[in-house]
Structures are given as structure tokens and as C-alpha cells.
Design an enzyme around this catalytic site. Structure first.
Site, PDB file in Angstrom:
ATOM      1  N   GLU A 291       0.829  -1.209   0.000  1.00 18.36           N
ATOM      2  CA  GLU A 291       0.000   0.000   0.000  1.00 18.36           C
ATOM      3  C   GLU A 291       0.869   1.268   0.000  1.00 18.36           C
ATOM      4  OE1 GLU A 291      -4.178  -0.611   1.813  1.00 18.36           O
ATOM      5  OE2 GLU A 291      -3.179   0.770   3.162  1.00 18.36           O
ATOM      6  N   HIS A 312       6.768 -27.086  -1.167  1.00 20.31           N
ATOM      7  CA  HIS A 312       6.065 -28.172  -1.849  1.00 20.31           C
ATOM      8  C   HIS A 312       4.920 -27.653  -2.715  1.00 20.31           C
ATOM      9  CE1 HIS A 312       8.236 -31.294   0.459  1.00 20.31           C
ATOM     10  NE2 HIS A 312       8.419 -30.265   1.249  1.00 20.31           N
ATOM     11  N   LYS A 426     -14.345   0.647  -3.690  1.00 19.12           N
ATOM     12  CA  LYS A 426     -15.421   1.082  -2.787  1.00 19.12           C
ATOM     13  C   LYS A 426     -16.490   1.827  -3.575  1.00 19.12           C
ATOM     14  CE  LYS A 426     -12.405   1.747   1.193  1.00 19.12           C
ATOM     15  NZ  LYS A 426     -11.780   2.741   2.040  1.00 19.12           N
TER      16      LYS A 426
END
Ligand code: PA5
Length: 451
Positions: A291, A312, A426
Site C-alpha cells: 500500500e 512443496h 469502494k
């Protein structure tokens, strides 16, 4: 007092010219000055720099006494928050907790669980089922006080706790952490009479773990918050020492090497942990760096793996895939507990050659072997070593990562303290939900979705 965190760069050196490091060394000195003098981008968001040594004793005492009160009255404390209002506390608590904390019955401290970090109906419903059976309290954290995810969770949990304990008693089981005057959460807290703690104006979410945002949940979980602040203070003294000593300044070293690698095309940094307790530390670091740096078409992409488990699953790619990655390993020298691998008479698994060894010795050999293999495969490696995990060391780590992140952002010439890109989803979500004021977007997005 000496810091305990060390950074090792020898496995990155072969991938970078010495002149690039020399240039970075000078830049980082300048960026540290910009940070200290508060003359760089986003300089109204530098309150976090002073949290280790300017947090008042009265505030710590008040946090501790609320923590003790909550601990006494609750089997479970639900911490409601998202992003920077959630990850720091979880990273610290899970780094120190018993791995199976939630199954332990004889604990002194309450179990800490989280809400408001997703909008899953199933998660919320399971949570309510659990809270029907447990004594519990709530901490609701939102700097803006208007973030949708924690607001929905709090609306639901507020009703639940009031139904369970009665409205008057519920007040003793709720603490809000938010802005000192703005936002719906502040307004609600004033109206309902909830005790509140302040997220300082000049401290952004992802830099707030050493403010009440992190300190209250960490204290409730039973950990020593003063020791954490003391660790951060030690790191502060080292990274901002009067005489700039690049080789002994972990924040400058880390920022310099990762930026030199980025300039060579290593655009993804993989944080590698060998202890599952560090999983959320990596999540916190991902947010801090992602961010802060990912803007204006720039920035290292922060990824995380937990070895040896992910060897793995992701090991193949790291060894052999696209060569645009580098690794930063967090290596914890000593585990807190001890188990030796037993001798087995049958030895069908052929493991007697390591019997008597501690599991951590094998884990460390895996780390060394993996690092060499990945370096041979063309993956530069930085290594951050700490002797063990406790509050003090974690305090050092937090401050180290925060300062290194800020000066890395300055090197990229971005503002490491804003997050304008977070708004885009948003806006669309509000429009699609039909929120007033978004009518034009609602129409446009609905059309796009139906095409
Ligand atoms: O770092 C940040 O600023 C964000 O991650 C915020 O912490 C997150 O979006 C939550 O915001 P708020 O605390 O306002 O609810």
C-alpha cells in the site's frame, strides 16, 4: 543497548553492481534525513516515528487497565477492523501465541479472534454461534470510522452483545479506537458512552500498530506492550543515529538492496518465513509495503511464502520460473521450545541419521540449502535474522520495517503514506449497492455487468 535484528546481504551482492549499492547508500542517507526532518512526501503522516518514545505513561497504564478488565470478564475478545486497523495486532499476537491457542482451556488471557476483515456471511454466522457460547467483549477499530467491512460486523455484533448482556452491561464490554472527533464510530461511541482510544491524526492505518490500535489487543492477549515499544525505541536510535553508518543501519541496508534489485528488474519480493507463527507478520508486511509503494505505475509487488510448507507448492516456481523475483528470509535463530527427533529401531523411514537432532536444526539446514539452491537458480536473497521472538524483538522488527518502507517509498518518489487506489473498489461497490449519491455510476456499472 544493542539491537538484536541483523540483516545479511551477501546473497544479493552477486546480482547487483557495487556502484548501484554506493548510489543507494547515499540516497538512503538523504531519505532518512527527509524522514527525520519531516520534509518528504506525506510529511503530515509521520506521527508513527515518535510512538516508541512519545507514548505517554498514562496512556499505557490506561490500556493495561482496560486490557486487565477485558481479560477478567471475557473468554474471547473480538477485534473488529480491517487493513491497518487489524493486521498489526494479529501479526504480533500470532507471532507470540501458542499455535493452538484457541483450543487451550486453561489460559489466563482471553482468546483473540477477528471480525470485520471480510464480508463473509458464513464467517459471521459461525462467529455468532461461537459467541452464543462464550463470555466475550469487543474492540472496534476504524480510524475513519466509516469503513464498510468493520461497520457491518460491528452493527451485527453490537446487537448480539446487547441481546446477550443487556444494553447497559454491553457498554462495559465495548471499546472503540477511532479518530478523536470525526467519523460515524466516534459519533456512535459518544452517543452510547463507549470508552474510546484515539488513532492519532498523523498516524496512518498501516503504521499504527504501536498506537492503541495494536497496543490494546496485544495487551489483552497478555503481552508486554512496554517491552514492544522499548524494542522499537532501540531500533529508532540505531536507524536515526547522528553518524550515518550504512553497514550497521538495517533499515538503510534493506531499503538500499531491495531498491537496487528492483532497478535490475526484480519486481517481486517474496517474504519467506520458516516459522508458521510469522504468517501474519508477512501479511502485515505485505500491506505495509504494497500500500505504501504500489502507486503511479511503480513499486515492488510484495508476496509471501511459508517454508518448508510452500516449498512443496511454490518451490518449483521460485527455483525455476520467471526471473523477476527476489527473496527476503526472516530467520529466527532459536525456537522457544525444544523437541528432538527420536531414534527408531525399525528405521524404515531411514531417518536415524538425524535422530537426536532438534527439529529446528533440520529446519535451519532446510533454510540454508534452500537459499543456496534459489541463489544458484538466479534468485537474489536478503536475510533478516533475529535471535528469538518476543515483544522486544518484535518491536525492533516493526520499526525497522516501517522506516525501511518509508525510505523505499521516497526512493521510488511516491508518497508512502497515502492509498488513493483503495477507493476505486469502494466507489463501485457503493454504486452497485445503490447508495444515494452514486446514481450515475450505478447505471453505468449495471449496464457494464449486463453486457
Ligand atoms: O493503512 C491504511 O490506511 C488502511 O489499510 C486502513 O487501515 C484500512 O483501510 C482501514 O481503515 P479504517 O481504520 O479507517 O477503517
Amino acid at each position: 543497548m544493542m539491537i538484536q535484528l541483523k540483516i545479511e546481504t551477501k546473497n544479493a551482492l552477486p546480482f547487483i553492481e557495487t556502484s548501484a549499492i554506493e548510489a543507494q547508500k547515499k540516497s538512503m542517507q538523504l531519505h532518512l534525513k527527509e524522514l527525520k526532518n519531516k520534509s518528504g512526501k506525506g510529511n503530515d503522516f509521520l506521527g508513527w516515528l515518535d510512538l516508541p518514545d512519545h507514548t505517554e505513561a498514562g496512556l499505557i497504564q490506561s490500556i493495561q487497565s482496560d486490557a486487565d478488565r477485558f481479560a477478567k470478564q471475557s473468554e474471547v475478545v473480538v477485534v473488529i477492523g480491517i487493513g491497518g486497523s487489524y493486521l498489526g495486532a494479529r501479526a504480533m499476537i500470532e507471532a507470540m501465541n501458542h499455535h493452538f491457542d484457541n483450543f487451550l482451556n486453561d489460559k489466563k488471557a482471553p482468546h483473540i479472534i477477528y471480525a470485520g476483515q471480510n464480508m463473509s456471511e458464513d464467517y459471521t454466522s459461525d462467529l455468532l454461534e461461537l459467541l452464543d457460547q462464550k463470555s466475550y467483549s469487543l474492540i472496534v477499530i476504524s480510524k475513519s470510522g466509516t469503513t464498510t467491512e468493520p461497520a457491518i460486523a460491528f452493527r451485527i455484533l453490537k446487537q448480539h452483545i446487547e441481546n446477550k448482556y443487556g444494553k447497559a452491561n454491553a457498554k462495559d464490554r465495548i471499546i472503540a479506537i477511532t479518530d478523536k472527533e470525526r467519523g460515524a464510530l466516534k459519533e456512535l461511541s459518544n452517543k452510547e458512552g463507549y470508552p474510546t482510544y484515539i488513532v492519532p491524526d498523523d498516524v496512518g492505518g498501516r503504521y499504527s500498530v504501536l498506537s492503541p490500535v495494536g497496543l490494546l489487543p496485544i495487551a489483552i492477549a497478555g503481552y508486554n506492550i512496554q517491552a514492544m515499544l522499548d524494542g522499537a525505541k532501540k531500533m529508532k536510535d540505531v536507524v536515526f543515529a547522528e553518524d550515518y553508518d550504512f553497514e550497521n543501519n538495517p533499515a538503510a541496508l534493506y531499503a538500499a538492496y531491495r531498491n537496487a534489485l528492483y532497478n535490475k528488474g526484480n519486481t517481486t519480493e517474496i517474504m519467506v518465513g520458516y516459522e508458521p507463527r510469522m504468517y501474519y507478520m508477512t501479511e502485515w508486511w505485505k500491506q505495509l509495503y504494497g500500500e505504501s509503494e504500489g502507486k503511479e505505475g511503480k513499486g515492488i509487488f510484495p508476496a509471501g511464502v511459508s517454508f518448508t510448507c510452500d516449498l512443496h507448492s511454490m518451490g518449483q516456481y521460485i527455483q525455476d520460473g520467471l526471473r523477476n523475483i527476489f527473496e527476503t528470509v526472516i530467520s529466527i535463530k532459536a525456537p522457544n521450545k525444544k523437541i528432538n527427533i527420536p531414534e527408531d529401531d525399525l528405521n524404515l523411514d531411514k531417518l536415524n541419521y538425524i535422530s537426536g537432532k532438534r527439529i529446528s536444526e533440520v529446519n535451519f539446514k532446510a533454510e540454508q540449502g534452500t537459499t543456496l539452491a534459489h541463489v544458484d537458480g538466479g534468485v537474489p536473497n536478503l536475510r533478516i535474522e533475529v535471535p528469538y521472538i518476543n515483544e522486544n524483538v518484535l518491536g525492533e522488527m516493526i520499526y525497522f520495517f516501517e522506516v525501511a518502507c518509508a525510505i523505499s517509498g521516497y526512493e521510488l518518489d511516491v508518497n508512502p503514506f497515502d492509498q488513493p487506489g483503495v477507493e476505486a473498489y469502494k466507489k463501485n461497490m457503493f454504486a452497485l449497492l445503490g447508495k444515494a449519491g452514486f446514481e450515475k455510476e450505478t447505471e453505468e456499472l449495471t449496464k457494464r455487468l449486463s453486457e
